[in-house]
Structures are given as C-alpha cells and as structure tokens.
Design a protein around this motif. Structure first.
Motif, PDB file in Angstrom:
ATOM      1  N   ALA A 276       0.816  -1.215   0.000  1.00  0.00           N
ATOM      2  CA  ALA A 276       0.000   0.000   0.000  1.00  0.00           C
ATOM      3  C   ALA A 276       0.847   1.261   0.000  1.00  0.00           C
ATOM      4  O   ALA A 276       0.371   2.331  -0.398  1.00  0.00           O
ATOM      5  CB  ALA A 276      -0.930   0.000   1.213  1.00  0.00           C
ATOM      6  N   GLU A 280      -0.171   4.482  -2.244  1.00  0.00           N
ATOM      7  CA  GLU A 280      -0.466   5.812  -1.693  1.00  0.00           C
ATOM      8  C   GLU A 280       0.395   6.883  -2.344  1.00  0.00           C
ATOM      9  O   GLU A 280      -0.081   7.983  -2.647  1.00  0.00           O
ATOM     10  CB  GLU A 280      -0.239   5.820  -0.183  1.00  0.00           C
ATOM     11  N   THR A 321      -4.744   0.492   2.524  1.00  0.00           N
ATOM     12  CA  THR A 321      -4.704   1.900   2.912  1.00  0.00           C
ATOM     13  C   THR A 321      -5.934   2.271   3.718  1.00  0.00           C
ATOM     14  O   THR A 321      -5.853   2.950   4.751  1.00  0.00           O
ATOM     15  CB  THR A 321      -4.623   2.782   1.656  1.00  0.00           C
TER      16      THR A 321
END
Length: 337
Positions: A276, A280, A321
């Motif tokens: 993740a 991001e 996330t």
C-alpha cells in the motif's frame, strides 16, 4: 550540500558526564516556536541524566539567539551545535547525532514541542524493560493555525485515538510509512540500532527525507514499544518540505517512489513489505499533479500504478490503505456532528 566547521557552545564542566539520553533538536528559522520546544525538554522529570543537543543551522531570524540564551540558562543540559555557514537539514541532523553522547536518542524539531513532563522517564523505562525493542513512540496531536492566526490543538483528538494496538506496538513493519504512527517528535531510539541503520546500504541514497527510511529499517529488524500518552504536539508550520507548494510535494513523492523501489530490493526477505505504500505515493502524486496541472507528472503516476498494481492489485493496496485510515475518517465524521 554545503559543509562548514562545526562550532559548539556548551559548558562541559556543568553537563552530565555520561547522559543516558540525548535529546536532539534541529532548528532553522524557528524563532516563533523554538522557545516552547526547548521548554518542553528542559522541563522533563528525568533523574538519570540527559542532555539537549540543538543543531542551529545559521537561521536568518533570532533562532540562534534564543538557543544560546537557553544554553546560558541551562548549562547543565543544553549544548548548541552550529557553524559559520548553513549546511542544510541532512547535514544538520547528522551532526547532532554525531555529537550525542547518550545511549538513547530522542527527537524534537524546533517547531514541535513536548507536552508531557514524564515522556523521557517513561520511554527510557520501556526500552530498558524491552530489550528486543529498538525504539518507543507515543501518542500526539496536531497544532494548526485558526482563522485569527493563533495555534490551536485539541488533546482529546489525538492521532492514535481508535487505532488498534497491532498498529502501535510490536512488529510495525507493515506500517513503517504511516505518518500518524511513528511521528518523529514522539520517538526514542537506541543509539546502537541507529548505528546499525547507518551501516546498512539502505541508508546511503540521498532521498529528500530520512525518517521513513529509518523507520523502515528499524521496524524490519526489531520490535517497537509504545507509551499510550499524548507526549508531543506537532505543528503544521508553513514552509516545511510538505507545505512548500505543489512542485515541492511532487518532487518529494518522486523521491519516495525511488525509495520504495530501493526498499523492495533491500527488504526482499520480508514477505510482509507493505504494498500500500507505493499505491499511496502514486495516487498522491497523481492528485497533486492534477492540482498543479502537471500533465507529465500525472502520466508518470498513472503509469506507475498500472505497472506495479494493475486493477486487482490496486484494489488490494487501496483496501490496505483504507484499513489504516478508516479510524481517522470515523473520528472526523463524529467530530463534525
């Protein structure tokens, strides 16, 4: 990066001969805030011996004057490290670490401050009780300017409210990049662990940041202890790296993507490397590129997402996330009721 001869202002005859803890503070143009930062440190209720090492990087305001005044007032605690010329944040950070004498290192930048007088004592005790832990952190709050320009924070809305303990202590490699958790102004780190990081290959590339790199290395090799008290206030001060405009933010995210590429190779032995993180970064870069109308950066970010994740991988990384950020979203909604 400029270099300059290191100058120290201190009174060796008054300082502790063998401090257990060195508190490290880097400061540049922090005139408005550094007084509060130093007060929060010299007011610590810690009996085992500590020092405050301030790295003042030739500020254009009164930062150095204020730091030197505190050194005169607290010669038993304060050392000021400076030079005739500005050396930049990376070199300033490196020189205060090199000057530190304690086996435990705590951090507080000149625009943040500690709000709990028991922070040093409690965190040092936790590291003594947990030899398998390389560092200990604590809860914290943000401080922002209100409509009048005054700094405001709400202690009851701490950043760790609602976060489960699995995200706060033990093996935190899965969350090393998540800024709400291992906030620098709350950390205390074993010097031996930081020296091991400095000897590792992952520490050598010149990224536009270092805190995430350190957190990645330390959490991959050791566990993390946690003190569940609000210990520090983090100011969202103007002019910082992440608040210096769209171009600076995109440059920061590019550097972060390069670190992720390097980290995936360095941590190849860890099957739990957080996918993740890159998701991001790339999504953030795409959004900032749209805001800045930077078509090249937007294409770069979208291409990176497709190359590394595809559709299903992107959905999985997005869910990871969401699992970290959902508690904060819930608290925001409740605060608006």
């Amino acid at each position: 990066m400029a270099t300059s001869e290191i100058l120290e202002v201190s009174d060796p005859s008054r300082l502790p001969a063998a401090p257990v803890v060195s508190v490290l503070m880097v400061a540049y143009n922090h005139e408005a805030w550094i007084g509060a930062a130093i007060e929060g440190i010299v007011g610590q209720e810690y009996a085992d011996g500590f020092e405050l090492v301030i790295g003042e990087d030739c500020s254009s305001d009164r930062t150095r004057e204020i730091a030197l005044d505190f050194q005169r007032r607290f010669p038993n605690l304060v050392r000021v490290i400076t030079s005739a010329h500005n050396v930049g944040p990376a070199a300033n950070h490196a020189r205060v670490i090199a000057a530190a004498r304690g086996s435990l290192l705590a951090f507080c930048e000149g625009d943040d401050y500690w709000c709990h007088p028991g922070k040093l004592a409690a965190q040092a005790r936790l590291l003594q009780e947990n030899p398998q832990a390389a560092m200990v952190h604590a809860d914290w709050v943000r401080s922002r300017r209100d409509a009048t320009g005054a700094w405001q924070h709400r202690p009851e809305h701490s950043e760790h409210a609602r976060l489960p303990l699995r995200h706060l202590q033990g093996d935190l490699f899965h969350a090393f990049y998540f800024g709400r958790i291992l906030r620098t102004c709350t950390l205390m780190v074993r010097r031996s662990a930081l020296e091991a990081y400095k000897a590792a290959a992952i520490s050598r590339p010149a990224y536009r940041f270092e805190d995430t790199v350190i957190n990645a290395y330390l959490t991959s090799r050791w566990s993390v202890a946690y003190w569940p008290e609000v210990a520090a206030v983090y100011r969202e001060s103007p002019g910082s790296l992440l608040r210096s405009g769209v171009a600076s933010k995109i440059s920061f995210l590019r550097s972060s993507l390069q670190f992720d590429s390097d980290a995936r190779r360095f941590f190849a032995d860890r099957a739990d490397y957080p996918q993740a993180y890159r998701w991001e970064l790339a999504v953030g870069m795409a959004l900032w590129a749209l805001k800045g109308r930077d078509l090249a950066a937007f294409r770069e970010a979208v291409s990176d997402l497709w190359r590394h994740f595809g559709i299903l991988g992107g959905l999985r990384a997005g869910w990871e996330t969401l699992a970290l950020r959902l508690p904060r979203a819930r608290r925001r909604r409740e605060g608006q009721r």
